[in-house]
Design a protein around this motif. Sequence first.
Motif, PDB file in Angstrom:
ATOM      1  N   ALA A  78      -1.999   7.774  -2.538  1.00  0.00           N
ATOM      2  CA  ALA A  78      -2.490   6.518  -3.109  1.00  0.00           C
ATOM      3  C   ALA A  78      -1.371   5.485  -3.213  1.00  0.00           C
ATOM      4  CB  ALA A  78      -3.089   6.778  -4.494  1.00  0.00           C
ATOM      5  N   VAL A  79      -0.189   5.929  -3.625  1.00  0.00           N
ATOM      6  CA  VAL A  79       0.952   5.018  -3.769  1.00  0.00           C
ATOM      7  C   VAL A  79       1.372   4.465  -2.411  1.00  0.00           C
ATOM      8  CG1 VAL A  79       3.405   4.893  -4.349  1.00  0.00           C
ATOM      9  CG2 VAL A  79       1.806   5.998  -5.918  1.00  0.00           C
ATOM     10  N   GLU A  80       1.467   5.316  -1.427  1.00  0.00           N
ATOM     11  CA  GLU A  80       1.857   4.861  -0.085  1.00  0.00           C
ATOM     12  C   GLU A  80       0.828   3.877   0.472  1.00  0.00           C
ATOM     13  OE1 GLU A  80       2.740   7.978   2.626  1.00  0.00           O
ATOM     14  OE2 GLU A  80       4.672   8.443   1.698  1.00  0.00           O
ATOM     15  N   LYS A  81      -0.435   4.168   0.239  1.00  0.00           N
ATOM     16  CA  LYS A  81      -1.498   3.272   0.715  1.00  0.00           C
ATOM     17  C   LYS A  81      -1.335   1.893   0.076  1.00  0.00           C
ATOM     18  CE  LYS A  81      -6.584   3.040   1.103  1.00  0.00           C
ATOM     19  NZ  LYS A  81      -6.828   1.774   0.403  1.00  0.00           N
ATOM     20  N   TYR A  82      -1.069   1.870  -1.218  1.00  0.00           N
ATOM     21  CA  TYR A  82      -0.889   0.602  -1.916  1.00  0.00           C
ATOM     22  C   TYR A  82       0.321  -0.153  -1.365  1.00  0.00           C
ATOM     23  CZ  TYR A  82       0.142  -2.800  -5.569  1.00  0.00           C
ATOM     24  OH  TYR A  82       0.406  -3.971  -6.227  1.00  0.00           O
ATOM     25  N   LEU A  83       1.439   0.527  -1.199  1.00  0.00           N
ATOM     26  CA  LEU A  83       2.644  -0.124  -0.697  1.00  0.00           C
ATOM     27  C   LEU A  83       2.429  -0.672   0.718  1.00  0.00           C
ATOM     28  CD1 LEU A  83       5.399   2.375  -1.939  1.00  0.00           C
ATOM     29  CD2 LEU A  83       4.799   0.149  -2.920  1.00  0.00           C
ATOM     30  N   ASN A  84       1.775   0.108   1.558  1.00  0.00           N
ATOM     31  CA  ASN A  84       1.518  -0.333   2.933  1.00  0.00           C
ATOM     32  C   ASN A  84       0.605  -1.551   2.981  1.00  0.00           C
ATOM     33  OD1 ASN A  84       3.080   1.592   4.339  1.00  0.00           O
ATOM     34  ND2 ASN A  84       1.458   3.125   4.157  1.00  0.00           N
ATOM     35  N   GLU A  85      -0.356  -1.599   2.073  1.00  0.00           N
ATOM     36  CA  GLU A  85      -1.318  -2.701   2.061  1.00  0.00           C
ATOM     37  C   GLU A  85      -0.756  -3.965   1.403  1.00  0.00           C
ATOM     38  OE1 GLU A  85      -4.721  -1.114   0.105  1.00  0.00           O
ATOM     39  OE2 GLU A  85      -5.486  -0.080   1.898  1.00  0.00           O
ATOM     40  N   HIS A  86       0.397  -3.846   0.749  1.00  0.00           N
ATOM     41  CA  HIS A  86       0.974  -4.997   0.053  1.00  0.00           C
ATOM     42  C   HIS A  86       2.358  -5.371   0.586  1.00  0.00           C
ATOM     43  CE1 HIS A  86      -2.250  -3.875  -2.713  1.00  0.00           C
ATOM     44  NE2 HIS A  86      -2.147  -5.079  -3.229  1.00  0.00           N
ATOM     45  N   GLY A  87       2.519  -5.172   1.887  1.00  0.00           N
ATOM     46  CA  GLY A  87       3.732  -5.632   2.569  1.00  0.00           C
ATOM     47  C   GLY A  87       4.999  -4.869   2.236  1.00  0.00           C
ATOM     48  N   MET A  88       4.869  -3.628   1.765  1.00  0.00           N
ATOM     49  CA  MET A  88       6.042  -2.828   1.405  1.00  0.00           C
ATOM     50  C   MET A  88       6.094  -1.526   2.198  1.00  0.00           C
ATOM     51  SD  MET A  88       6.087  -3.502  -2.724  1.00  0.00           S
ATOM     52  CE  MET A  88       4.294  -3.596  -2.860  1.00  0.00           C
ATOM     53  N   ALA A 217      -5.520   7.142  -7.470  1.00  0.00           N
ATOM     54  CA  ALA A 217      -5.667   8.466  -6.869  1.00  0.00           C
ATOM     55  C   ALA A 217      -6.981   9.135  -7.251  1.00  0.00           C
ATOM     56  CB  ALA A 217      -4.496   9.351  -7.293  1.00  0.00           C
ATOM     57  N   GLY A 218      -7.801   8.441  -8.056  1.00  0.00           N
ATOM     58  CA  GLY A 218      -9.110   8.975  -8.409  1.00  0.00           C
ATOM     59  C   GLY A 218      -9.146   9.757  -9.704  1.00  0.00           C
TER      60      GLY A 218
END
Length: 298
Positions: A78-88, A217-218
């Motif tokens: 979940a963290v990686e998905k968020y970072l990838n989707e926000h330019g990080m 992460a649900g």
Amino acid sequence: MKKIKFILAAVVAAIVFACGTTRTVPITGRKQDILVSDEQVLALSNQEYTNYMKSAKLSTNSANTAMVKRVGQRLATAVEKYLNEHGMAAEAKQFSWEFNLVQDKNVNAFCMPGGKIVVYEGLLPVTKDEASLAIVLGHEIAHAVAKHSAEQMSKQIKNQYGTQILGEVLNAVGVGANTTQLAQVIAQKGLQFRSLKYSRDNESEADHMGLIFAAMAGYDPNVAVTFWQRMSQATGSTGYESDMFSDHPSDAKRIAAIKQELPEALTYYKPVTTSTTKKSNTNKKKTTTKRTTTTRRK
């Protein structure tokens, strides 16, 4: 002489701050100054983690070990998905996740910079369930994502530059070598990432971010309130020992802050439907149909 010392101090300060970068913390948007590089922090972290694991004893409880790995991986994804989707995406690539449960009765867990996570067996009687474990691991992962270790190192550098660092800087050749030497100074003073004392602001920020990471992460973030109530009782009256939340806010303030942050966290929360749940629902439907058919025959 005083003028010379003033000039030297000014030069040192200029070099220290010139080597740093300004960064925005994910989720909270807070600005922070970092004076050490990711490469330096990760190198120190990996070295310490390797040394720690050489002496640590892994848990022999296969079910609990599997739970820690399962919860940790869901959070990491979940963290990686968020970072990838926000330019990080570049920051997401710096994490090499690893999850271990070790034999230790202390109520503790830690996440090294770079994503090396260790949970002590003594924590599990307090978490009791996966969702509460996710709250703890979300908090620890938040420290790593927010680069609180690098931030604390940077603060120590700022505090020391006028004394020991002054000599290091004046003897160094080239600005590029200075940052490495500064990091070495901090490391030589006994920096240990797994027991690093964060400020109260860092702890509160990790609570905030960790709550949202768990929701992403649900995991139901509402469980955070009852978990922290149990944590307060465990560390205050049942004899458990913990250094997990060094310099943390009072339990009352922490719980009050979490209650205020829950509405935001819940906007990220989408319960995860497991294969077991689906199978159970299917079986229930089949059973209902069978019973209905039997009734008609009568």
